[in-house]
Write a protein that holds these residues in place. Sequence first.
Motif, PDB file in Angstrom:
ATOM      1  N   MET A   1       0.745  -1.071  -0.255  1.00  0.00           N
ATOM      2  CA  MET A   1       0.038   0.174  -0.311  1.00  0.00           C
ATOM      3  C   MET A   1       0.770   1.273  -0.040  1.00  0.00           C
ATOM      4  SD  MET A   1      -3.405   0.147   2.353  1.00  0.00           S
ATOM      5  CE  MET A   1      -3.661  -1.698   2.581  1.00  0.00           C
ATOM      6  N   THR A   2       1.845   1.286   0.786  1.00  0.00           N
ATOM      7  CA  THR A   2       2.771   2.316   0.887  1.00  0.00           C
ATOM      8  C   THR A   2       3.955   2.247   0.187  1.00  0.00           C
ATOM      9  OG1 THR A   2       3.943   1.576   2.483  1.00  0.00           O
ATOM     10  CG2 THR A   2       2.267   3.294   3.032  1.00  0.00           C
ATOM     11  N   VAL A   7       7.262  11.820  -1.218  1.00  0.00           N
ATOM     12  CA  VAL A   7       6.766  13.082  -0.859  1.00  0.00           C
ATOM     13  C   VAL A   7       5.070  12.754  -1.019  1.00  0.00           C
ATOM     14  CG1 VAL A   7       6.337  15.193  -1.888  1.00  0.00           C
ATOM     15  CG2 VAL A   7       8.447  14.029  -2.415  1.00  0.00           C
ATOM     16  N   MET A   8       4.222  13.134  -0.442  1.00  0.00           N
ATOM     17  CA  MET A   8       2.970  13.002  -0.211  1.00  0.00           C
ATOM     18  C   MET A   8       2.147  14.263   0.086  1.00  0.00           C
ATOM     19  SD  MET A   8       2.394   9.797   0.161  1.00  0.00           S
ATOM     20  CE  MET A   8       0.836  10.312   0.368  1.00  0.00           C
ATOM     21  N   SER A 520      -7.856  10.213   0.798  1.00  0.00           N
ATOM     22  CA  SER A 520      -6.524   9.532   0.171  1.00  0.00           C
ATOM     23  C   SER A 520      -6.787   9.644  -1.342  1.00  0.00           C
ATOM     24  CB  SER A 520      -6.081   8.305   0.722  1.00  0.00           C
ATOM     25  OG  SER A 520      -7.318   7.275   0.519  1.00  0.00           O
ATOM     26  N   THR A 525      -3.570  15.620  -2.162  1.00  0.00           N
ATOM     27  CA  THR A 525      -2.013  15.792  -2.188  1.00  0.00           C
ATOM     28  C   THR A 525      -1.511  17.289  -2.442  1.00  0.00           C
ATOM     29  OG1 THR A 525      -1.650  14.948  -4.107  1.00  0.00           O
ATOM     30  CG2 THR A 525      -1.872  13.257  -2.594  1.00  0.00           C
ATOM     31  N   PRO A 545      -7.986   4.226  -4.061  1.00  0.00           N
ATOM     32  CA  PRO A 545      -8.402   5.397  -3.707  1.00  0.00           C
ATOM     33  C   PRO A 545      -8.686   5.698  -2.286  1.00  0.00           C
ATOM     34  CG  PRO A 545     -10.246   4.613  -5.364  1.00  0.00           C
ATOM     35  CD  PRO A 545      -8.880   3.556  -5.508  1.00  0.00           C
ATOM     36  N   ASP A 547      -7.369   3.386   0.014  1.00  0.00           N
ATOM     37  CA  ASP A 547      -6.525   2.517   0.872  1.00  0.00           C
ATOM     38  C   ASP A 547      -5.860   3.610   1.861  1.00  0.00           C
ATOM     39  OD1 ASP A 547      -7.343   0.365  -0.146  1.00  0.00           O
ATOM     40  OD2 ASP A 547      -6.004   0.191  -1.838  1.00  0.00           O
ATOM     41  N   GLY A 548      -5.430   3.155   2.934  1.00  0.00           N
ATOM     42  CA  GLY A 548      -4.441   3.777   3.729  1.00  0.00           C
ATOM     43  C   GLY A 548      -4.722   4.939   4.637  1.00  0.00           C
ATOM     44  N   ASP A 551      -2.396   5.261   7.423  1.00  0.00           N
ATOM     45  CA  ASP A 551      -1.202   5.827   7.191  1.00  0.00           C
ATOM     46  C   ASP A 551      -1.164   7.242   7.205  1.00  0.00           C
ATOM     47  OD1 ASP A 551       0.190   3.381   7.164  1.00  0.00           O
ATOM     48  OD2 ASP A 551      -0.556   2.966   5.025  1.00  0.00           O
ATOM     49  N   LEU A 552      -2.193   7.820   7.577  1.00  0.00           N
ATOM     50  CA  LEU A 552      -2.449   9.372   7.451  1.00  0.00           C
ATOM     51  C   LEU A 552      -2.818   9.631   9.130  1.00  0.00           C
ATOM     52  CD1 LEU A 552      -4.599   9.964   4.509  1.00  0.00           C
ATOM     53  CD2 LEU A 552      -2.459  10.508   4.616  1.00  0.00           C
ATOM     54  N   PRO A 563       1.015  12.189   5.990  1.00  0.00           N
ATOM     55  CA  PRO A 563       1.537  10.750   6.174  1.00  0.00           C
ATOM     56  C   PRO A 563       2.284  10.324   7.405  1.00  0.00           C
ATOM     57  CG  PRO A 563       2.405  11.975   4.124  1.00  0.00           C
ATOM     58  CD  PRO A 563       1.552  12.982   5.004  1.00  0.00           C
ATOM     59  N   ARG A 564       2.045   9.290   7.706  1.00  0.00           N
ATOM     60  CA  ARG A 564       2.871   8.887   9.080  1.00  0.00           C
ATOM     61  C   ARG A 564       4.206   8.617   8.322  1.00  0.00           C
ATOM     62  NH1 ARG A 564       0.984   5.920  12.976  1.00  0.00           N
ATOM     63  NH2 ARG A 564      -1.021   5.501  12.012  1.00  0.00           N
ATOM     64  N   LYS A 566       7.923   7.357   7.848  1.00  0.00           N
ATOM     65  CA  LYS A 566       8.421   6.084   7.803  1.00  0.00           C
ATOM     66  C   LYS A 566       9.580   5.903   8.593  1.00  0.00           C
ATOM     67  CE  LYS A 566       7.307   3.271   4.876  1.00  0.00           C
ATOM     68  NZ  LYS A 566       6.894   2.159   4.155  1.00  0.00           N
TER      69      LYS A 566
ATOM     70  N   MET B   1      -0.847   3.760   2.055  1.00  0.00           N
ATOM     71  CA  MET B   1      -0.780   5.289   1.972  1.00  0.00           C
ATOM     72  C   MET B   1      -1.516   5.715   0.957  1.00  0.00           C
ATOM     73  SD  MET B   1       2.323   7.575   2.571  1.00  0.00           S
ATOM     74  CE  MET B   1       3.018   6.438   3.528  1.00  0.00           C
ATOM     75  N   SER B   2      -1.817   6.920   0.957  1.00  0.00           N
ATOM     76  CA  SER B   2      -2.925   7.335  -0.005  1.00  0.00           C
ATOM     77  C   SER B   2      -2.417   7.011  -1.462  1.00  0.00           C
ATOM     78  CB  SER B   2      -3.032   9.063   0.181  1.00  0.00           C
ATOM     79  OG  SER B   2      -1.962   9.455  -0.042  1.00  0.00           O
ATOM     80  N   GLN B   3      -3.285   7.561  -2.373  1.00  0.00           N
ATOM     81  CA  GLN B   3      -3.192   6.968  -3.687  1.00  0.00           C
ATOM     82  C   GLN B   3      -1.670   7.295  -4.373  1.00  0.00           C
ATOM     83  OE1 GLN B   3      -6.274   8.248  -6.289  1.00  0.00           O
ATOM     84  NE2 GLN B   3      -6.730   6.307  -6.624  1.00  0.00           N
ATOM     85  N   THR B   4      -1.111   8.095  -3.893  1.00  0.00           N
ATOM     86  CA  THR B   4      -0.447   8.691  -4.737  1.00  0.00           C
ATOM     87  C   THR B   4       1.284   8.667  -4.484  1.00  0.00           C
ATOM     88  OG1 THR B   4       0.538  10.512  -3.481  1.00  0.00           O
ATOM     89  CG2 THR B   4      -1.551  10.090  -3.405  1.00  0.00           C
ATOM     90  N   ILE B   5       1.949   8.664  -5.477  1.00  0.00           N
ATOM     91  CA  ILE B   5       3.125   9.111  -4.857  1.00  0.00           C
ATOM     92  C   ILE B   5       3.954   9.745  -5.862  1.00  0.00           C
ATOM     93  CG2 ILE B   5       5.391   8.213  -4.491  1.00  0.00           C
ATOM     94  CD1 ILE B   5       2.667   7.551  -2.439  1.00  0.00           C
ATOM     95  N   VAL B   6       4.101  10.952  -5.352  1.00  0.00           N
ATOM     96  CA  VAL B   6       4.648  11.915  -6.515  1.00  0.00           C
ATOM     97  C   VAL B   6       6.266  11.625  -6.826  1.00  0.00           C
ATOM     98  CG1 VAL B   6       4.435  14.060  -7.444  1.00  0.00           C
ATOM     99  CG2 VAL B   6       3.094  13.343  -5.407  1.00  0.00           C
ATOM    100  N   THR B   7       6.733  12.223  -7.954  1.00  0.00           N
ATOM    101  CA  THR B   7       8.063  12.284  -8.231  1.00  0.00           C
ATOM    102  C   THR B   7       8.949  11.126  -7.928  1.00  0.00           C
ATOM    103  OG1 THR B   7       7.653  14.354  -7.072  1.00  0.00           O
ATOM    104  CG2 THR B   7       9.806  13.993  -8.059  1.00  0.00           C
TER     105      THR B   7
END
Lengths: 617, 319
Positions: A1-2, A7-8, A520, A525, A545, A547-548, A551-552, A563-564, A566, B1-7
Amino acid sequence: MTSTTTVMNSPLTGKSSASPPSFDGARSDSYLTHDRGLASWIFTLDHKRIGIMYLIGVMTAFLVGGVFALLIRTELFFPGRTLMDAQTYNQLFTLHGAIMVFLVIIPGIPAILGNFVLPMQLGAKDVAFPRLNLASFHLWVLGALFLVLSMVLSAADTGWTFYTPYSTTTSTAVIPATFGAFILGFSSIFTGLNFIVSIHKLRPPGMGWYRMPLFLWSLYATAIIQVLATPVLGITLLLLIAERLFQIGIFDPALGGDPVLYEHFFWFYSHPAVYIMIVPAFGVISEIIPAFSRKRIFGYKFIALSSLAIAVLGFFVWGHHMFTSGQSVLAGTLFSALTFLIAIPTAIKVFNWIATMYKGRIHLDTPMLYALAFLWVFTIGGLTGIFLGTMSIDVHLHDTYFVVAHFHYVMMGGSITAFLGGLHYWWPKMFGRTYDEKLARIATGVVFVGLNLTFFPQFILGARGMPRRYYDYLPEFTHLHQLSSVGAFILGAGFVMTAVYLIASLRRPINAAANPWGASTLEWTLPSPPPYYNFHEAPVVTAGPYDGYEDLIYVENLQGYVPRPKDGAEGGSGVPPEKRAEIANTSKPPGVREPGVNADGDQSDSATETQKPGEEA
Amino acid sequence: MSQTIVTPIGANAESEHLDAIHQENPHLAHHYDTPRHQYEAGKLGIWIFLVTEILFFAGLFCAYTIYRTERPEVFNWGHQFLDWRLGGLNTIILLTSSLTAAWAVRCAQIGYRRALIVNIVATIALAFGFLGIKYVEYSHKFHEGLLPGHHFAPSEEAWEIESFRAKHPHAADLAEALEAYQASREKAEKSGKAHHDAKAVEGQIAPVVPSRLRELLRNPEATQPLVDIGAIRNPEVEPQEGLLRPKYAHVFFSIYFFMTGLHGIHVIAGIIVWIWLLRRTIAGHFGPKFFGPIDFGALYWHLVDLIWIFLFPLLYLVS
């Protein structure tokens, strides 16, 4: 998931090292301040600005339509004449219907919230055809002007359905009104076309169809209806205009035409059109409920595909508007049975939303309150739709207040409630400001009470035989009419309150977190308000969309989720989130957040404060 | 984690690469990564637009189907007034213009600018030719009073038209004989009225049905075409009624003018699109790297052509 990357959520990003400087520059340069001057708004190609212009336009129309509704309810407070004569009354309910349907509810969620959110949820910079998007808005304005022209000349008195032969013989200005609706149809078609192509072609890497937020699924289903049904309305209204101008004899029975053909054509569009109004509302609710239940949505695929099922089935049920128009019993039975089928995908959605809330950690913030109100009123509206779809019952209830109550529960209670929920949900993203949460919750309650008080008595009125669109009524209906009118004013007061605190929030400094609700999907973001070009590069999607949520984590002085961190994965880790937030805070450019005003001052008026910290644990 | 991961890693290089593509392609909009991406979105967009156009016309085809099923004689009657030669010529013109439009796309793709200009100009010229012929047809109909609905006041009846005579000589003879008979009846009626003697009138009329008329009425070759166009109800019936015009004959012209008129508006819109494309071609915008607008314009043009291909037989070649 993560994923492994850094960057989030922008407030926290240690992004300056990882991304091109232009992106950081864009952060201080939000879409609201990117250009200045009226022309930079009217001719903008930016989907966010177009969405905001729709918001202003549609809300203005909503005000006008709402004032007309209050005038109608005032007239009906006593039997006989109260305020106006019967002709004015006929014109007012026609205008109320035409404005609310064509100018407010049909463009409401897709054109305002859809325009604003869709490209961001796709991780895109804009919709597929920005110029066409702007043209849609300009057509909306033009169509609205034609409706105003009809009002100025001599407002149509046909009802919003423009049924022939009355609409071809009345002396009121039917042509400007129908031509306005024709133009608005094209506005709607172009929006739908834009959304279909955007969803097909602009999804970011990693976002397959089943990783799309449900709001996008609902907009996609809506767009299909817009594109396939609206042209038929267009040609129908053109034929109606030609009938009035040249007496062509297609709909006018005196010249060999068939008025029932008009009804068929009209409802072939207008029944699917009620799904244009309600399906995007389903999408909004599907976004709000998981975010505020802090729980992954239940039955994602069922909710997604049921939107499409409704869109498809919606094309085969138009005849249930015509049970009393001389339709054959066989046709009536088929249409009745097909109408029942629509209940299946609709109920699937409702059950899945409830299942999502089950054992969730429910936060009763304003958007969620609206979502709960939606579940209540929409279920009443939907269930009474089944009554009306039953042919034998409809013959009794046809053209009574029962029908009026049913579709107001669906359109007003369903679409507008969901729209308000969505507006409160995305408001911090739109303007970068939070509204007064306490007032917002009170207003939600006022709207909910007003709504039910206005329309529930109308079910009883209708069942007892009060016909719709009547200027006068028998004395025994007086009390129920008065209850309904009182409810209408309460509802109006709720809307005025909402407008006041939302507009007042714009006077605040920019204070909203990037992700105030802990949702999420991709739009959260981005900073609030988002930069002009949204994303510099398409984000890579690695999870669904919803999920997770775990983790927030909520950061109090940010008033939002981040985001939590890591452990050990990032440079500078080991810093507790609060500390990191502070760093992020102070390092923000001054244009975004005035130091000193933000943290303490804003926290105190947030009513959510008390319950949120609990979930950091 | 949320949907996304940028860059992701290497994002800088990626973004520089995209920036370079954008610099090379001035017509690439900022929200597309590559010219191909933009072209594919445009293609999907134009196809969806064409679907809406088809549905737009579908309402009219539906109305046509309903009225033709309910009153076939109206359509048989009305189409006699349309000249299939002019309609056929226009069909050829539009088909040719579709060829030049398709050719224009090819020229744009392979970068033959001069040929592209020639083909666009030819397409525009053919479109104007189509409208010119339509103008001739329309003005003829206005002149003859063949107007839609309420304004319908034809100066000629279907059986009097030359093409009808050429196709159905016996029917035309029958129509003539019936008209002569009708005239003599009216004359007799008038003179009878002048003498205030209804009985005498009856006696005068009944025997006068000429033998030639009786003979023609027995000939299905003569009667059938007139039944088809609703001019006589039933050959068995005595010819007292004379010739009729079908009751809702004007509906044919309502549908004719509405369908061809709406199609004509689409032709005019197409001309405007082609002129815009011509201007952009002359400005040197199009080539192998960027030919989307020409392609999309041509697709729209093919649809306009296709709709005419349905309109032509449905209106001109009814039987």
